[in-house]
Design an enzyme around this catalytic site. Sequence first.
Site, PDB file in Angstrom:
ATOM      1  N   THR A 185       0.998  -1.070   0.168  1.00 33.64           N
ATOM      2  CA  THR A 185       0.111  -0.085   0.087  1.00 33.64           C
ATOM      3  C   THR A 185       0.855   1.124   0.010  1.00 33.64           C
ATOM      4  O   THR A 185       2.048   1.071   0.641  1.00 33.64           O
ATOM      5  CB  THR A 185      -0.865   0.101   1.177  1.00 33.64           C
ATOM      6  OG1 THR A 185      -0.103   0.072   2.379  1.00 33.64           O
ATOM      7  CG2 THR A 185      -1.922  -1.059   1.336  1.00 33.64           C
ATOM      8  N   GLU A 329      -5.791  -4.041  -0.350  1.00 37.78           N
ATOM      9  CA  GLU A 329      -6.009  -5.180   0.648  1.00 37.78           C
ATOM     10  C   GLU A 329      -6.961  -6.164   0.016  1.00 37.78           C
ATOM     11  O   GLU A 329      -7.245  -7.185   0.465  1.00 37.78           O
ATOM     12  CB  GLU A 329      -6.166  -4.641   1.921  1.00 37.78           C
ATOM     13  CG  GLU A 329      -5.110  -4.026   2.802  1.00 37.78           C
ATOM     14  CD  GLU A 329      -4.988  -2.532   2.384  1.00 37.78           C
ATOM     15  OE1 GLU A 329      -5.197  -1.997   1.215  1.00 37.78           O
ATOM     16  OE2 GLU A 329      -4.128  -1.985   3.291  1.00 37.78           O
ATOM     17  N   LYS A 432     -13.869  17.143  11.544  1.00 40.43           N
ATOM     18  CA  LYS A 432     -14.690  16.953  12.706  1.00 40.43           C
ATOM     19  C   LYS A 432     -14.788  18.505  13.576  1.00 40.43           C
ATOM     20  O   LYS A 432     -14.072  18.859  13.860  1.00 40.43           O
ATOM     21  CB  LYS A 432     -13.814  16.047  13.964  1.00 40.43           C
ATOM     22  CG  LYS A 432     -13.948  14.739  13.392  1.00 40.43           C
ATOM     23  CD  LYS A 432     -13.035  13.797  14.475  1.00 40.43           C
ATOM     24  CE  LYS A 432     -12.559  12.624  13.706  1.00 40.43           C
ATOM     25  NZ  LYS A 432     -11.172  12.664  12.966  1.00 40.43           N
ATOM     26  N   TRP A 437     -19.593  15.699  12.168  1.00 40.77           N
ATOM     27  CA  TRP A 437     -18.684  15.488  11.123  1.00 40.77           C
ATOM     28  C   TRP A 437     -19.143  15.973   9.782  1.00 40.77           C
ATOM     29  O   TRP A 437     -20.161  15.857   9.365  1.00 40.77           O
ATOM     30  CB  TRP A 437     -18.658  13.705  10.717  1.00 40.77           C
ATOM     31  CG  TRP A 437     -17.980  12.783  11.974  1.00 40.77           C
ATOM     32  CD1 TRP A 437     -17.392  13.449  13.243  1.00 40.77           C
ATOM     33  CD2 TRP A 437     -17.677  11.452  11.942  1.00 40.77           C
ATOM     34  NE1 TRP A 437     -16.989  12.266  13.707  1.00 40.77           N
ATOM     35  CE2 TRP A 437     -17.026  11.174  13.227  1.00 40.77           C
ATOM     36  CE3 TRP A 437     -17.896  10.394  10.905  1.00 40.77           C
ATOM     37  CZ2 TRP A 437     -16.509  10.059  13.556  1.00 40.77           C
ATOM     38  CZ3 TRP A 437     -17.318   9.258  11.244  1.00 40.77           C
ATOM     39  CH2 TRP A 437     -16.977   8.902  12.571  1.00 40.77           C
TER      40      TRP A 437
HETATM   41  P1  ADP Z   1      -3.673   3.947  -0.712  1.00 38.57           P
HETATM   42  O1  ADP Z   1      -4.259   3.537   0.851  1.00 38.57           O
HETATM   43  O2  ADP Z   1      -2.177   3.979  -0.800  1.00 38.57           O
HETATM   44  O3  ADP Z   1      -4.464   4.979  -1.054  1.00 38.57           O
HETATM   45  P2  ADP Z   1      -5.158   2.041  -2.195  1.00 38.57           P
HETATM   46  O4  ADP Z   1      -4.991   2.156  -3.618  1.00 38.57           O
HETATM   47  O5  ADP Z   1      -5.363   0.707  -1.545  1.00 38.57           O
HETATM   48  O6  ADP Z   1      -3.872   2.481  -1.740  1.00 38.57           O
HETATM   49  O7  ADP Z   1      -6.455   2.937  -1.674  1.00 38.57           O
HETATM   50  C1  ADP Z   1      -7.645   2.326  -1.222  1.00 38.57           C
HETATM   51  C2  ADP Z   1      -8.317   3.561  -0.650  1.00 38.57           C
HETATM   52  O8  ADP Z   1      -8.801   4.470  -1.968  1.00 38.57           O
HETATM   53  C3  ADP Z   1      -9.819   3.118  -0.321  1.00 38.57           C
HETATM   54  O9  ADP Z   1      -9.507   2.628   1.222  1.00 38.57           O
HETATM   55  C4  ADP Z   1     -10.624   4.263  -0.126  1.00 38.57           C
HETATM   56  O10 ADP Z   1     -10.298   5.250   0.833  1.00 38.57           O
HETATM   57  C5  ADP Z   1     -10.153   4.861  -1.610  1.00 38.57           C
HETATM   58  N1  ADP Z   1     -10.969   4.494  -2.669  1.00 38.57           N
HETATM   59  C6  ADP Z   1     -10.911   3.444  -3.534  1.00 38.57           C
HETATM   60  N2  ADP Z   1     -11.834   3.630  -4.516  1.00 38.57           N
HETATM   61  C7  ADP Z   1     -12.746   4.673  -3.981  1.00 38.57           C
HETATM   62  C8  ADP Z   1     -14.210   5.291  -4.430  1.00 38.57           C
HETATM   63  N3  ADP Z   1     -14.652   4.668  -5.329  1.00 38.57           N
HETATM   64  N4  ADP Z   1     -14.615   6.212  -3.728  1.00 38.57           N
HETATM   65  C9  ADP Z   1     -14.097   6.561  -2.627  1.00 38.57           C
HETATM   66  N5  ADP Z   1     -12.639   6.237  -2.186  1.00 38.57           N
HETATM   67  C10 ADP Z   1     -12.134   5.185  -2.808  1.00 38.57           C
END
Ligand code: ADP
Length: 539
Positions: A185, A329, A432, A437
């Site tokens: 990640t 993940e 917050k 929120w």
């Molecule tokens: P990083 O944590 O490095 O950004 P990831 O690519 O694994 O790596 O990112 C996952 C995160 O991206 C999710 O937990 C979420 O917060 C965000 N995410 C992915 N797709 C969407 C979406 N369609 N809408 C909003 N957030 C998204």
Amino acid sequence: MWSTMQDYPLTISSIRRYGTEVFGHSEVATFTGDGVRRTSYAELGRRAARLANALRDLGIDADQRVATFQWNTAEHLEAYLAIPSMGAVMHTLNVRLSADQLVYIADHAEDEVVIVSGSLVPLLAPVLPKMATVRHVVVIGDADLSALSSSGKTLHSYEELLAAAPDTYDWPEIDERQAAAMCYTSGTTGNPKGVVYSHRSAYLHSMAACTGNAFALSAADRVLPVVPMFHANAWGLPYAALMAGASLVMPDRFLQAEPLARLIEDERPTVSGAVPTIWNDLFRHAREHESDLSALRLVVCGGSAVPESLMRSFEERGVHIVQAWGMTETSPLASVAHPPPGVADPWPYRASQGRVMSGLEARVVGDGDRVLPADGATVGEIEVRGAWVTAAYYKDEDSSKFNEGWLRTGDVGMVSSDGYLTLTDRAKDVIKSGGEWISSVELENHLMAHPDVIEAAVVGVPDPRWQERPLASVVLRPGAEVTAADLREFLAARVPKWQLPERWTFITEVPKTSVGKFSKKTLRQMYADGGLEVVRADS
Ligand code: ADP
């Protein structure tokens, strides 16, 4: 009573065999900037065998890690097929990570070989000597190797290695639970964490991507993964395409709107996937230059919230965007936002993060790990579990991200009774304000729907009275004369008054992370350092 069914392992090796034998005439077309070079899947299979032989000669004979440092190309696809199929583990290095992070993850994964695109040699050169476990570097294409010569590693030419190797390989039997590939990640806080995909999880994820409730891939499709193959396996699109017999169109390093639009016009992909910023740029380019995007039947968009305005703009040009949600993940696809058939207004469904896929479950959890109702209204942290969700991080004892077999996603939102997920924020981005929120995503979506706004990012900043208040960072269309007060008034018609930002800043570009998302950490830091010119608009 046990079943009578065969225990046939679900492996990437079987995707490779099926895709390259049954769909030998499908092809991968790799963009060169002014044309494409083409490889049939049959040839891809032979080249994957050559690569496996070459890697074995370099000492890869078990589950050693072989890293890739490449854009989306036919050669990267060869690595995708060869490395897991020979029983080794592919580690896709994100070429946009900082030098420190690259060294950290290569050491942590104990990568032994790195296969690098010639065009990326200058990026790898400064970090390579520090990658302690790497012994061999295999360079694709023409490149000036002098920058690597003092790295202490043995250098090879990819094409020379392949030419000298046989084009068949005695592929081993693989246990489907074995490690196939790993991905870190991007680590917005702390060090990156490694996720190790199994053959089984990759296989099931690919099948899920092919289903009608996801992308309905078939041999009639041509798939253009713009999302990098070093980012969560390009959302699984390459393996899914091989499984479906769909051809692949690879953009290589040409990820700007102009070359992408040309590639889409010339190669006529039917399905594509990328983060919203890419589609945003492409849309503006296509509108100005009347680009023909009509070949695309489905554009997958995710990685961050997809503004409804973006989807509507594309729809007007006849291109259908579907939002998907997931994370490294979760392999990464976890939900896809197709609306239920026959609904009067599909937009609330399309603007959600989508319906959780079969094979996974999602739930909402509140304080004290209390499971909250999936009623489409109760907000809490989203937790997921399923066949392609990680159960731990690689060589990491920290179990705080897991809750009795569920992954804590760090995303905040709600789940409806019919399985749609709507995110209001990432836990760390929620604002917050005085105990209430505010969803930064909601404010951003509204702002980005304003005709003069190209990009908008909202972050929480310290406030003496309310603890935190929203700061809106806005990129305006060139020549636009809209003011903070105008934008505040625009928002006032859409969100409760107490949520309206009073701090505004106009910037030329929202800073992005290594995977192309808004870097809110950078914005918060810029604000804290006094690096943003903030105007107030209170009324
Ligand atoms: P990083 O944590 O490095 O950004 P990831 O690519 O694994 O790596 O990112 C996952 C995160 O991206 C999710 O937990 C979420 O917060 C965000 N995410 C992915 N797709 C969407 C979406 N369609 N809408 C909003 N957030 C998204």
